[in-house]
Design a protein around this motif. Structure first.
Motif, PDB file in Angstrom:
ATOM      1  N   ILE A  76      62.530   7.246 -44.310  1.00 54.24           N
ATOM      2  CA  ILE A  76      62.861   6.896 -45.688  1.00 54.24           C
ATOM      3  C   ILE A  76      64.353   6.603 -45.776  1.00 54.24           C
ATOM      4  N   HIS A  77      64.681   5.355 -46.103  1.00 50.24           N
ATOM      5  CA  HIS A  77      66.069   4.911 -46.200  1.00 50.24           C
ATOM      6  C   HIS A  77      66.441   4.773 -47.678  1.00 50.24           C
ATOM      7  N   LEU A  78      67.521   5.400 -48.078  1.00 53.76           N
ATOM      8  CA  LEU A  78      67.999   5.320 -49.457  1.00 53.76           C
ATOM      9  C   LEU A  78      69.364   4.644 -49.447  1.00 53.76           C
ATOM     10  N   LEU A  79      69.431   3.437 -50.027  1.00 54.02           N
ATOM     11  CA  LEU A  79      70.673   2.656 -50.059  1.00 54.02           C
ATOM     12  C   LEU A  79      71.235   2.710 -51.473  1.00 54.02           C
ATOM     13  N   ILE A  80      72.458   3.241 -51.610  1.00 52.43           N
ATOM     14  CA  ILE A  80      73.020   3.511 -52.931  1.00 52.43           C
ATOM     15  C   ILE A  80      74.302   2.726 -53.139  1.00 52.43           C
ATOM     16  N   ASP A  81      74.374   2.044 -54.267  1.00 52.65           N
ATOM     17  CA  ASP A  81      75.545   1.268 -54.672  1.00 52.65           C
ATOM     18  C   ASP A  81      76.744   2.204 -54.846  1.00 52.65           C
ATOM     19  N   ALA A  82      77.846   1.877 -54.174  1.00 54.55           N
ATOM     20  CA  ALA A  82      79.063   2.686 -54.267  1.00 54.55           C
ATOM     21  C   ALA A  82      80.213   1.898 -54.889  1.00 54.55           C
ATOM     22  N   SER A  83      79.899   0.882 -55.688  1.00 51.01           N
ATOM     23  CA  SER A  83      80.954   0.100 -56.346  1.00 51.01           C
ATOM     24  C   SER A  83      81.462   0.839 -57.572  1.00 51.01           C
ATOM     25  N   ASN A  84      82.645   0.433 -58.059  1.00 44.45           N
ATOM     26  CA  ASN A  84      83.295   1.114 -59.177  1.00 44.45           C
ATOM     27  C   ASN A  84      82.421   1.179 -60.425  1.00 44.45           C
ATOM     28  N   SER A  85      81.586   0.163 -60.638  1.00 45.05           N
ATOM     29  CA  SER A  85      80.778   0.120 -61.856  1.00 45.05           C
ATOM     30  C   SER A  85      79.770   1.261 -61.939  1.00 45.05           C
ATOM     31  N   THR A 125      64.939  11.185 -43.033  1.00 43.93           N
ATOM     32  CA  THR A 125      65.631  10.596 -44.182  1.00 43.93           C
ATOM     33  C   THR A 125      66.950   9.981 -43.730  1.00 43.93           C
ATOM     34  N   HIS A 126      67.425   9.048 -44.537  1.00 41.98           N
ATOM     35  CA  HIS A 126      68.608   8.267 -44.181  1.00 41.98           C
ATOM     36  C   HIS A 126      69.248   7.787 -45.475  1.00 41.98           C
ATOM     37  N   VAL A 127      70.541   8.051 -45.667  1.00 44.13           N
ATOM     38  CA  VAL A 127      71.227   7.632 -46.883  1.00 44.13           C
ATOM     39  C   VAL A 127      72.451   6.799 -46.501  1.00 44.13           C
ATOM     40  N   VAL A 128      72.558   5.606 -47.105  1.00 51.82           N
ATOM     41  CA  VAL A 128      73.668   4.687 -46.824  1.00 51.82           C
ATOM     42  C   VAL A 128      74.319   4.285 -48.144  1.00 51.82           C
ATOM     43  N   ALA A 129      75.628   4.377 -48.202  1.00 50.85           N
ATOM     44  CA  ALA A 129      76.387   3.887 -49.358  1.00 50.85           C
ATOM     45  C   ALA A 129      76.866   2.474 -49.050  1.00 50.85           C
ATOM     46  N   PHE A 130      76.665   1.546 -49.995  1.00 46.41           N
ATOM     47  CA  PHE A 130      77.119   0.175 -49.764  1.00 46.41           C
ATOM     48  C   PHE A 130      78.043  -0.268 -50.897  1.00 46.41           C
ATOM     49  N   GLY A 131      79.039  -1.024 -50.514  1.00 40.72           N
ATOM     50  CA  GLY A 131      80.019  -1.550 -51.474  1.00 40.72           C
ATOM     51  C   GLY A 131      80.802  -2.640 -50.790  1.00 40.72           C
TER      52      GLY A 131
END
Length: 255
Positions: A76-85, A125-131
């Motif tokens: 299970i991969h969880l990709l989470i937006d890490a932008s300022n907004s 499980t796998h969590v990645v922050a993208f920005g």
């Protein structure tokens, strides 16, 4: 949500179905209905000698056996937006809570399963922050430590990226081997700068990969990278939305 998530994963610890079959009970009896294989020679000798056949019949008894459902493992991969907004209206806090619910739910399931001596569910499980770039804040693993969980939380809860690029985060998901199933959850709140190439990367995923996207806010122009995209006006709904998808996907592994 953590308790409900644990209940889902606990189902994968014993994905079995019951069948019933006739078996030979231990010991011999004149009242039985089946002939035990070890008694065939005795029967032949006794009949050839003209002797009565004593104590060669076996009692029958119905016993339940277990058949394992085919389950090759799940990532299970969880990709989470890490932008300022994502700082707006506590969106980052709610997205972080979603990651915590996923990981702690799996941990709780394993703790409860260990007490009953079931086989652990083959789930990572796998969590990645993208920005502006992609960062693995929780590695693809069966379990992460509490210090790792704390570092993941502190990173996700304070997003500061100036851009929203997701393709590198999707590439991180390619570590799942083909024999395993995978689920990718994308959480973002607006426009994704590299949406065209990201959509192509998603199309190249294995057919067994489910890609879901939760778009926070009322941005009608936000790029939908998958047909499983859903707009959420309130980010507080994220944990229960992820739970609902997990419940639906897990049905395929149950008898």
């Amino acid at each position: 949500i953590i308790r409900d998530t644990a209940e889902i994963f606990k189902q994968l610890a014993h994905p079995t179905k019951s069948t019933r079959r006739l078996t030979n009970a231990r010991g011999r009896s004149l009242d039985g209905a089946l002939l035990h294989i070890d008694s065939i020679t005795d029967l032949a000798l006794q009949e050839s000698a003209g002797l009565p056949a004593h104590q060669i019949w076996q009692q029958t008894k119905r016993r339940a056996t277990r058949e394992t459902v085919d389950f090759g493992g799940l990532d299970i991969h969880l990709l989470i937006d890490a932008s300022n907004s994502m700082n707006y209206e506590n969106r980052a806090v709610d997205a972080t809570a979603t990651a915590v619910c996923l990981i702690e739910g799996l941990n709780l399931a394993k703790m409860q399963i260990a007490k009953n001596k079931y086989q652990m569910p083959d789930v990572r499980t796998h969590v990645v922050a993208f920005g502006s770039s992609a960062v693995e804040v929780s590695p693809l693993a069966y379990q992460i430590s509490q210090p790792e969980l704390g570092r993941m939380y502190s990173t996700l809860v304070a997003p500061n990226a100036g851009a929203t690029l997701i393709n590198d985060a999707l590439i991180f998901c390619n570590n799942t081997p083909p024999e395993r199933d995978s689920i990718i959850f994308i959480i973002s709140d607006g426009g994704i700068f590299d949406d065209h190439i990201a959509a192509q990367t998603i199309q190249c995923q294995s057919p067994d990969t489910y890609v879901g996207q939760f778009i926070i806010g009322n941005n009608q122009d936000a790029a939908k990278l998958t047909e499983n995209a859903e707009n959420l006006s309130d980010s507080r709904l994220l944990p229960e939305k992820l739970l609902a998808v997990l419940q639906n996907r897990m049905m395929r592994y149950l008898p």
